[in-house]
Motif scaffolding. Structure first.
Motif, PDB file in Angstrom:
ATOM      1  N   SER A 285      21.954  40.201  78.556  1.00  0.00           N
ATOM      2  CA  SER A 285      21.867  40.485  79.566  1.00  0.00           C
ATOM      3  C   SER A 285      21.429  42.292  80.293  1.00  0.00           C
ATOM      4  N   PHE A 286      21.571  42.531  79.438  1.00  0.00           N
ATOM      5  CA  PHE A 286      21.265  43.949  79.101  1.00  0.00           C
ATOM      6  C   PHE A 286      19.877  44.245  78.403  1.00  0.00           C
ATOM      7  N   ASN A 287      19.326  42.807  77.832  1.00  0.00           N
ATOM      8  CA  ASN A 287      18.564  42.780  76.987  1.00  0.00           C
ATOM      9  C   ASN A 287      17.442  42.221  77.853  1.00  0.00           C
ATOM     10  N   SER A 288      17.454  41.985  79.174  1.00  0.00           N
ATOM     11  CA  SER A 288      16.690  41.788  80.679  1.00  0.00           C
ATOM     12  C   SER A 288      16.723  42.735  81.054  1.00  0.00           C
ATOM     13  N   VAL A 289      17.636  43.982  81.766  1.00  0.00           N
ATOM     14  CA  VAL A 289      17.656  45.145  82.345  1.00  0.00           C
ATOM     15  C   VAL A 289      16.777  45.929  81.451  1.00  0.00           C
ATOM     16  N   MET A 290      16.852  45.656  80.486  1.00  0.00           N
ATOM     17  CA  MET A 290      15.919  46.801  80.017  1.00  0.00           C
ATOM     18  C   MET A 290      14.262  46.366  79.660  1.00  0.00           C
ATOM     19  N   ALA A 291      14.138  44.894  79.541  1.00  0.00           N
ATOM     20  CA  ALA A 291      13.096  44.254  79.990  1.00  0.00           C
ATOM     21  C   ALA A 291      12.909  44.556  81.237  1.00  0.00           C
ATOM     22  N   THR A 292      12.948  44.868  81.787  1.00  0.00           N
ATOM     23  CA  THR A 292      13.092  45.095  83.351  1.00  0.00           C
ATOM     24  C   THR A 292      12.568  46.602  83.452  1.00  0.00           C
ATOM     25  N   PHE A 293      12.864  47.389  83.336  1.00  0.00           N
ATOM     26  CA  PHE A 293      13.001  49.203  82.696  1.00  0.00           C
ATOM     27  C   PHE A 293      12.120  49.102  81.903  1.00  0.00           C
ATOM     28  N   THR A 294      10.960  48.775  81.271  1.00  0.00           N
ATOM     29  CA  THR A 294      10.719  49.302  80.329  1.00  0.00           C
ATOM     30  C   THR A 294       8.742  49.559  81.099  1.00  0.00           C
ATOM     31  N   PRO A 295       7.943  48.206  81.789  1.00  0.00           N
ATOM     32  CA  PRO A 295       7.300  47.781  82.059  1.00  0.00           C
ATOM     33  C   PRO A 295       6.929  49.585  83.313  1.00  0.00           C
ATOM     34  N   ALA A 296       7.839  48.694  84.385  1.00  0.00           N
ATOM     35  CA  ALA A 296       8.142  50.312  85.010  1.00  0.00           C
ATOM     36  C   ALA A 296       8.058  51.679  84.645  1.00  0.00           C
ATOM     37  N   PHE A 297       8.159  52.082  83.968  1.00  0.00           N
ATOM     38  CA  PHE A 297       8.865  53.070  83.030  1.00  0.00           C
ATOM     39  C   PHE A 297       7.509  53.849  82.354  1.00  0.00           C
ATOM     40  N   VAL A 298       6.843  52.915  81.473  1.00  0.00           N
ATOM     41  CA  VAL A 298       5.434  53.067  80.785  1.00  0.00           C
ATOM     42  C   VAL A 298       4.451  53.116  82.044  1.00  0.00           C
ATOM     43  N   GLY A 299       4.764  52.401  83.255  1.00  0.00           N
ATOM     44  CA  GLY A 299       3.361  52.415  84.824  1.00  0.00           C
ATOM     45  C   GLY A 299       4.069  53.558  85.678  1.00  0.00           C
TER      46      GLY A 299
ATOM     47  N   THR B  12       1.393  51.307  90.511  1.00  0.00           N
ATOM     48  CA  THR B  12       2.116  49.156  91.316  1.00  0.00           C
ATOM     49  C   THR B  12       2.344  48.498  89.719  1.00  0.00           C
ATOM     50  N   ALA B  13       1.391  48.805  89.413  1.00  0.00           N
ATOM     51  CA  ALA B  13       1.257  47.369  88.882  1.00  0.00           C
ATOM     52  C   ALA B  13       2.666  46.897  87.485  1.00  0.00           C
ATOM     53  N   GLY B  14       3.524  48.636  87.239  1.00  0.00           N
ATOM     54  CA  GLY B  14       4.382  48.593  86.441  1.00  0.00           C
ATOM     55  C   GLY B  14       5.776  48.193  86.835  1.00  0.00           C
ATOM     56  N   TYR B  15       5.827  48.324  88.326  1.00  0.00           N
ATOM     57  CA  TYR B  15       6.644  47.959  89.332  1.00  0.00           C
ATOM     58  C   TYR B  15       6.477  46.345  89.300  1.00  0.00           C
ATOM     59  N   VAL B  16       5.605  45.253  89.712  1.00  0.00           N
ATOM     60  CA  VAL B  16       5.430  44.426  90.042  1.00  0.00           C
ATOM     61  C   VAL B  16       5.521  43.765  88.379  1.00  0.00           C
ATOM     62  N   ALA B  17       4.980  44.595  87.493  1.00  0.00           N
ATOM     63  CA  ALA B  17       5.436  43.406  85.963  1.00  0.00           C
ATOM     64  C   ALA B  17       7.074  43.870  85.605  1.00  0.00           C
ATOM     65  N   GLY B  18       7.700  44.750  85.941  1.00  0.00           N
ATOM     66  CA  GLY B  18       9.227  44.658  86.107  1.00  0.00           C
ATOM     67  C   GLY B  18       9.673  44.211  87.011  1.00  0.00           C
ATOM     68  N   THR B  19       9.090  43.941  87.691  1.00  0.00           N
ATOM     69  CA  THR B  19      10.639  42.625  88.888  1.00  0.00           C
ATOM     70  C   THR B  19      10.148  41.612  88.041  1.00  0.00           C
ATOM     71  N   TYR B  20       9.330  40.894  87.842  1.00  0.00           N
ATOM     72  CA  TYR B  20       9.186  39.847  86.644  1.00  0.00           C
ATOM     73  C   TYR B  20      10.509  39.612  86.228  1.00  0.00           C
ATOM     74  N   TRP B  21      10.138  40.645  85.347  1.00  0.00           N
ATOM     75  CA  TRP B  21      11.450  40.883  84.138  1.00  0.00           C
ATOM     76  C   TRP B  21      13.270  40.839  85.350  1.00  0.00           C
ATOM     77  N   PHE B  22      13.015  41.238  86.053  1.00  0.00           N
ATOM     78  CA  PHE B  22      14.182  41.511  86.470  1.00  0.00           C
ATOM     79  C   PHE B  22      15.136  40.194  87.689  1.00  0.00           C
ATOM     80  N   LEU B  23      13.764  39.363  87.994  1.00  0.00           N
ATOM     81  CA  LEU B  23      14.109  38.093  88.194  1.00  0.00           C
ATOM     82  C   LEU B  23      14.186  36.917  87.046  1.00  0.00           C
ATOM     83  N   MET B  24      14.008  37.292  85.809  1.00  0.00           N
ATOM     84  CA  MET B  24      14.344  37.317  84.770  1.00  0.00           C
ATOM     85  C   MET B  24      16.243  37.274  84.446  1.00  0.00           C
ATOM     86  N   LEU B  25      16.592  37.830  85.053  1.00  0.00           N
ATOM     87  CA  LEU B  25      18.188  39.106  84.620  1.00  0.00           C
ATOM     88  C   LEU B  25      18.281  37.831  85.390  1.00  0.00           C
ATOM     89  N   ILE B  26      18.449  37.669  87.330  1.00  0.00           N
ATOM     90  CA  ILE B  26      18.838  36.885  88.205  1.00  0.00           C
ATOM     91  C   ILE B  26      19.035  35.060  87.282  1.00  0.00           C
TER      92      ILE B  26
END
Length: 426
Positions: A148-162, A258-272
């Motif tokens: 789960s923490f793996n998925s959280v960081m996957a969500t965070f990374t592209p958004a943070f880079v954006g 915004t592209a980074g936010y959207v890509a991060g949301t993909y990883w957030f859905l993977m967590l869900i």
């Protein structure tokens, strides 16, 4: 016994941090492609080379990593992995300080070294968390927490880079230095903490069968071979869908942030999806889960490819608010982007489903099969390169034909290829 449990609290936290670092460093490679395109004028194919280097490392170190673990144990393997990770991120950091003529090459070398670290970490963190938890339900629970923490960081990374590269006309490697500082700091902390704690080692494996015989025996199973191909394809799909979504939106009026936010949301859905998959996994078969998610994924990708980008929708994304805090907000994007983001729900549970189907009935060859699987993770680097070449020739949305055909294979594997024709005695 009570003091032993207390002593393991710190290494457990360190392993969970490393679980997150696997996603953090791995998912840094794809959004870094935007930087490479801006700073070096790279094509889509070249922009994915950093990601490819990260995954090519799996092909090189997959099986040797398993041998290293067997020979030197969990703690030493983890220490080596962390040290290599520090060096890999450090070399990527140096690429922002060297001359423009060699910076791209230096970055790729750093990505390859970091990939070696991710391979070793993937080899050690799952069994090590299980061991620290004492096995059984507690060990499995710790692995789920780590995942789960793996998925959280996957969500965070592209958004943070954006956020870091913003909407600058020309993003530079130096813009993402804060990400690298975080990675270096975590690797350094974990290394010195692990050096000072005692880690239980698993019992030595029986050595009655050689590596050569073990691999030869495992490859006699048709459903394993087809499953290894499925893992190769799956990891490429998992990386390619959000990676090129990020590229596409960054080159559109939506913008890089915004592209980074959207890509991060993909990883957030993977967590869900992983949380839902874990809750129903004991009631729904791997075959049914893989069949359903592959079929839905095909429908979503096809709809994304053939929908008009002129049709826009507002989707919830994880973003930085005006006050500087991280929160949910709405982003206006083409409907194609929303459909691609939803694919994250499908890819979330595919790894476990493919693995379970592929090792069914393998008995004593299961360990060898795991080594083969780790090697085939290289698909996460190769398939996006192919998609990048198609994107250079035909455009971003047509490049998703690569994903569509890949999901078609996963559907084939779920329905036909995973059938077990013979079983090995345990």
């Amino acid at each position: 016994m009570e003091s032993t449990k207390q002593n393991y609290t710190v290494p457990i936290i360190m392993m969970i941090l490393l679980f997150g670092m696997i996603a953090f460093v791995t998912n840094l490679a794809a959004p870094m492609g935007i930087v490479l395109k801006d700073q070096f004028g790279a094509t889509n194919f070249q922009g994915m080379l950093g990601n490819a280097m990260n995954f090519i490392a799996y092909a090189i170190m997959g099986i040797p990593g398993g041998l290293l673990l067997q020979r030197v144990g969990y703690k030493k393997t983890a220490l080596i992995a962390v040290a290599v990770g520090f060096i890999g991120v450090g070399v990527q950091y140096l690429s922002g300080h060297v001359g423009q003529n060699i910076a791209f090459t230096v970055y790729l070398i750093g990505a390859l070294i970091a990939g070696f670290s991710m391979t070793l970490l993937n080899t050690v963190v799952n069994p090590m968390l299980n061991t620290l938890g004492g096995g059984g339900n507690k060990g499995n629970q710790l692995i789920q927490v780590g995942g789960s923490f793996n998925s959280v960081m996957a969500t965070f990374t592209p958004a943070f880079v954006g956020i870091l590269i913003g909407e600058a006309a020309k993003a530079q490697i130096s813009d993402v230095f804060p990400v690298m500082y975080i990675a270096l700091g975590v690797f350094g902390l974990v290394f010195f903490v692990l050096m000072g704690v005692k880690i239980p080692e698993p019992h030595a494996e029986h050595k009655g069968i050689s590596l050569k015989d073990s691999m030869k025996g495992a490859l006699q199973y048709r459903h394993l071979i087809l499953g290894a191909v499925a893992i190769f394809i799956y990891v490429g799909v998992e990386i390619g869908v959000p990676g090129f979504l990020n590229f596409w939106l960054s080159d559109s009026p939506v913008g890089k942030t915004t592209a980074g936010y959207v890509a991060g949301t993909y990883w957030f859905l993977m967590l869900i999806g992983r949380l839902v998959g874990a809750s129903i996994g004991s009631k729904v078969s791997s075959k049914l889960m893989l069949t359903a998610t592959s079929l839905v994924g095909i429908i979503l990708i096809a709809a994304a490819m053939f929908s008009s980008p002129a049709n826009e929708v507002s989707i919830p994304v994880i973003m930085k608010s005006a006050a500087g805090s991280v929160s949910f907000g709405l982003a206006e994007v083409p409907i194609n982007a929303m459909l691609l983001v939803l694919v994250g729900l499908c890819t979330s549970i595919m790894w476990g489903g493919i693995f379970n189907l592929a090792v069914e009935g393998l008995g004593k060859y299961t360990a060898a099969a795991s080594g083969i699987f780790m090697t085939m993770v290289v698909g996460g680097g190769i398939l996006p390169l192919i998609q990048g070449k198609v994107a250079d020739i035909a455009g971003y949305l047509p490049s998703y034909w690569v994903i569509l055909l890949s999901l078609g294979y996963l559907l084939f594997y779920a329905l036909i290829g995973s059938k077990v024709h013979k079983r090995e005695e345990a």
